[in-house]
Scaffold this motif. Structure first.
Motif, PDB file in Angstrom:
ATOM      1  N   ARG A  45       0.896  -1.201   0.049  1.00  7.43           N
ATOM      2  CA  ARG A  45      -0.042   0.014  -0.042  1.00  7.43           C
ATOM      3  C   ARG A  45       0.924   1.038  -0.086  1.00  7.43           C
ATOM      4  N   VAL A  46       0.676   2.174  -0.794  1.00  8.39           N
ATOM      5  CA  VAL A  46       1.535   3.386  -1.010  1.00  8.39           C
ATOM      6  C   VAL A  46       0.840   4.548  -1.116  1.00  8.39           C
ATOM      7  N   LEU A  47       1.358   5.753  -0.379  1.00 11.08           N
ATOM      8  CA  LEU A  47       0.810   6.728  -0.139  1.00 11.08           C
ATOM      9  C   LEU A  47       1.664   7.881  -0.887  1.00 11.08           C
ATOM     10  N   GLU A  48       0.913   8.751  -1.703  1.00 10.88           N
ATOM     11  CA  GLU A  48       1.722  10.056  -2.465  1.00 10.88           C
ATOM     12  C   GLU A  48       1.223  11.041  -1.814  1.00 10.88           C
ATOM     13  N   LEU A  49       2.278  12.021  -1.364  1.00  4.54           N
ATOM     14  CA  LEU A  49       1.880  13.366  -0.849  1.00  4.54           C
ATOM     15  C   LEU A  49       2.226  14.239  -1.642  1.00  4.54           C
ATOM     16  N   GLY A  50       1.307  15.141  -2.437  1.00  2.00           N
ATOM     17  CA  GLY A  50       1.333  16.145  -3.072  1.00  2.00           C
ATOM     18  C   GLY A  50       1.106  15.482  -4.585  1.00  2.00           C
ATOM     19  N   CYS A  51       0.272  14.936  -4.654  1.00  2.00           N
ATOM     20  CA  CYS A  51      -0.002  14.126  -5.875  1.00  2.00           C
ATOM     21  C   CYS A  51      -0.345  14.819  -7.133  1.00  2.00           C
ATOM     22  N   GLY A  52      -0.706  16.071  -7.118  1.00  2.00           N
ATOM     23  CA  GLY A  52      -1.141  17.017  -8.245  1.00  2.00           C
ATOM     24  C   GLY A  52      -1.875  16.194  -8.885  1.00  2.00           C
ATOM     25  N   TYR A  53      -1.913  16.392 -10.385  1.00  4.77           N
ATOM     26  CA  TYR A  53      -2.849  16.095 -11.514  1.00  4.77           C
ATOM     27  C   TYR A  53      -2.660  14.315 -11.677  1.00  4.77           C
ATOM     28  N   GLY A  54      -1.382  13.886 -10.988  1.00  6.65           N
ATOM     29  CA  GLY A  54      -1.608  12.390 -11.042  1.00  6.65           C
ATOM     30  C   GLY A  54      -0.511  11.879 -11.990  1.00  6.65           C
ATOM     31  N   ARG A  55       0.559  12.827 -12.234  1.00  6.46           N
ATOM     32  CA  ARG A  55       1.837  12.314 -13.138  1.00  6.46           C
ATOM     33  C   ARG A  55       2.218  11.060 -12.453  1.00  6.46           C
ATOM     34  N   VAL A  56       2.691  10.901 -11.072  1.00  2.74           N
ATOM     35  CA  VAL A  56       3.229   9.803 -10.647  1.00  2.74           C
ATOM     36  C   VAL A  56       2.314   8.790 -10.078  1.00  2.74           C
ATOM     37  N   LEU A  57       1.087   8.967 -10.063  1.00  3.80           N
ATOM     38  CA  LEU A  57       0.084   8.184  -9.424  1.00  3.80           C
ATOM     39  C   LEU A  57      -0.186   6.964 -10.360  1.00  3.80           C
ATOM     40  N   ASP A  58      -0.214   7.089 -11.588  1.00  2.00           N
ATOM     41  CA  ASP A  58      -0.486   6.148 -12.865  1.00  2.00           C
ATOM     42  C   ASP A  58       0.425   5.125 -12.562  1.00  2.00           C
ATOM     43  N   ALA A 104       0.302   3.677  10.544  1.00  4.55           N
ATOM     44  CA  ALA A 104       1.061   2.397  10.217  1.00  4.55           C
ATOM     45  C   ALA A 104       0.090   1.501   9.089  1.00  4.55           C
ATOM     46  N   GLN A 105      -0.225   2.520   8.058  1.00  3.71           N
ATOM     47  CA  GLN A 105      -0.979   1.927   6.977  1.00  3.71           C
ATOM     48  C   GLN A 105      -0.269   1.624   5.544  1.00  3.71           C
ATOM     49  N   PHE A 106       0.829   2.310   5.545  1.00  5.54           N
ATOM     50  CA  PHE A 106       1.507   2.102   4.271  1.00  5.54           C
ATOM     51  C   PHE A 106       2.877   1.533   4.331  1.00  5.54           C
ATOM     52  N   GLU A 107       3.168   0.584   3.295  1.00  6.25           N
ATOM     53  CA  GLU A 107       4.720   0.195   3.438  1.00  6.25           C
ATOM     54  C   GLU A 107       5.601   1.288   2.763  1.00  6.25           C
ATOM     55  N   VAL A 108       5.244   2.196   1.981  1.00  5.58           N
ATOM     56  CA  VAL A 108       5.876   3.209   1.197  1.00  5.58           C
ATOM     57  C   VAL A 108       5.104   4.398   1.130  1.00  5.58           C
ATOM     58  N   VAL A 109       5.564   5.487   1.614  1.00  9.93           N
ATOM     59  CA  VAL A 109       5.351   6.812   1.503  1.00  9.93           C
ATOM     60  C   VAL A 109       6.151   7.649   0.492  1.00  9.93           C
ATOM     61  N   VAL A 110       5.592   8.401  -0.217  1.00 12.88           N
ATOM     62  CA  VAL A 110       6.384   9.109  -1.476  1.00 12.88           C
ATOM     63  C   VAL A 110       5.961  10.568  -1.489  1.00 12.88           C
ATOM     64  N   CYS A 111       7.072  11.305  -1.561  1.00 13.29           N
ATOM     65  CA  CYS A 111       6.951  12.870  -1.576  1.00 13.29           C
ATOM     66  C   CYS A 111       8.262  13.195  -2.461  1.00 13.29           C
ATOM     67  N   ILE A 112       7.961  13.212  -3.728  1.00 16.68           N
ATOM     68  CA  ILE A 112       9.307  13.474  -4.766  1.00 16.68           C
ATOM     69  C   ILE A 112       8.999  14.772  -5.523  1.00 16.68           C
ATOM     70  N   GLN A 113      10.044  14.947  -6.520  1.00 14.19           N
ATOM     71  CA  GLN A 113      10.013  16.258  -7.245  1.00 14.19           C
ATOM     72  C   GLN A 113      10.097  17.442  -6.350  1.00 14.19           C
ATOM     73  N   ASN A 114      10.941  17.352  -5.386  1.00 10.20           N
ATOM     74  CA  ASN A 114      11.406  18.470  -4.383  1.00 10.20           C
ATOM     75  C   ASN A 114      10.127  18.771  -3.545  1.00 10.20           C
ATOM     76  N   GLY A 115       9.530  17.940  -3.322  1.00 10.95           N
ATOM     77  CA  GLY A 115       8.025  18.119  -2.136  1.00 10.95           C
ATOM     78  C   GLY A 115       8.502  18.653  -0.999  1.00 10.95           C
ATOM     79  N   LEU A 116       9.775  18.101  -0.491  1.00 14.53           N
ATOM     80  CA  LEU A 116      10.171  18.682   0.732  1.00 14.53           C
ATOM     81  C   LEU A 116      10.498  20.024   1.148  1.00 14.53           C
ATOM     82  N   SER A 117      10.755  20.575  -0.238  1.00 14.01           N
ATOM     83  CA  SER A 117      10.999  22.195  -0.210  1.00 14.01           C
ATOM     84  C   SER A 117       9.638  22.808  -0.582  1.00 14.01           C
ATOM     85  N   ALA A 118       8.743  22.287  -1.446  1.00 17.25           N
ATOM     86  CA  ALA A 118       7.652  22.897  -2.154  1.00 17.25           C
ATOM     87  C   ALA A 118       6.568  22.971  -1.284  1.00 17.25           C
TER      88      ALA A 118
END
Length: 223
Positions: A45-58, A104-118
């Motif tokens: 199970r994966v969580l993406e933070l700041g998924c926007g219009y879905g570029r990475v989600l697909d 404790a829901q996800f194996e992977v949490v994703v925050c990429i493309q400079n999300g830490l700063s954005a």
């Protein structure tokens, strides 16, 4: 300052930023996704933070069992709902600093493309919330730019400015990893030293990995 990623730079306009990216930037974006996918299996199970219009989600949905994408932009989430046809995807309008999710829901949490700063929020809170919803043995993946990627990043922002997706670049205050626009928009980044400082402050078990010479990944292993 404009709320770029929730209002002005969302949905189709945000997608346009990626459509016009130079070849080297597109290589960087693809390398980030491939690196994230290397941590995901079909049972995750994966969580993406700041998924926007879905570029990475697909791409995440093709690898994981179930994917949750959150963002603060309703237009971007609406666009994602209209364009993505993935039965294992759930979208929600949510603040990454105050996740309305059980622990404790996800194996992977994703925050990429400079999300830490954005993300304009306290970084310690962002990381702690991400870790809170990650299972023991899971991983949180944050990315920022390498210093060597500066010229490519700047070229990309120039193209966005020329298409009025962001304001005109304020060259008097742009440099050293920071891009400023005359309408108040400001894009920052994390250096390796600042990532190390963050991990030390939070006492994290983490790795910092260079990917493609363009991204620095902060990889936090949740115990």
């Amino acid at each position: 300052m404009k709320q770029y990623y929730s209002d002005s730079l969302s949905a189709e306009r945000l997608k346009r930023c990626y459509d016009i990216a130079p070849a080297r930037v597109k290589q960087y974006l693809e390398a980030e996704i491939e690196h994230v996918l290397s941590y995901i299996s079909s049972s995750h199970r994966v969580l993406e933070l700041g998924c926007g219009y879905g570029r990475v989600l697909d791409r995440l949905c093709t690898r994981a069992e179930f994917v949750v994408g959150i963002d603060i932009s309703y237009p971007s989430l609406r666009y994602a709902r209209q364009t993505l046809n993935q039965p294992n995807l759930h979208l929600s309008m949510m603040d990454a600093g105050r996740l309305a999710l059980s622990p404790a829901q996800f194996e992977v949490v994703v925050c990429i493309q400079n999300g830490l700063s954005a993300f304009k929020m306290d970084k310690h809170t962002l990381v702690r919330e991400s870790m809170r919803v990650t299972k023991s043995g899971g991983i949180c993946l944050f990315s920022t730019y390498t210093e060597e990627f500066w010229e490519h990043r700047l070229e990309w922002f120039q193209l966005q400015s020329e298409e009025a997706l962001i304001g005109k670049i304020d060259w008097n205050h742009t440099g050293d990893g920071i891009i400023r626009c005359k309408d108040g928009f400001k894009a920052t980044t994390f250096s390796k030293a600042s990532l190390l400082k963050l991990t030390k402050t939070l006492r994290l078990a983490a790795d910092i990995r260079d990917v493609d010479g363009s991204s620095l990944f902060l990889e936090i292993h949740v115990k």
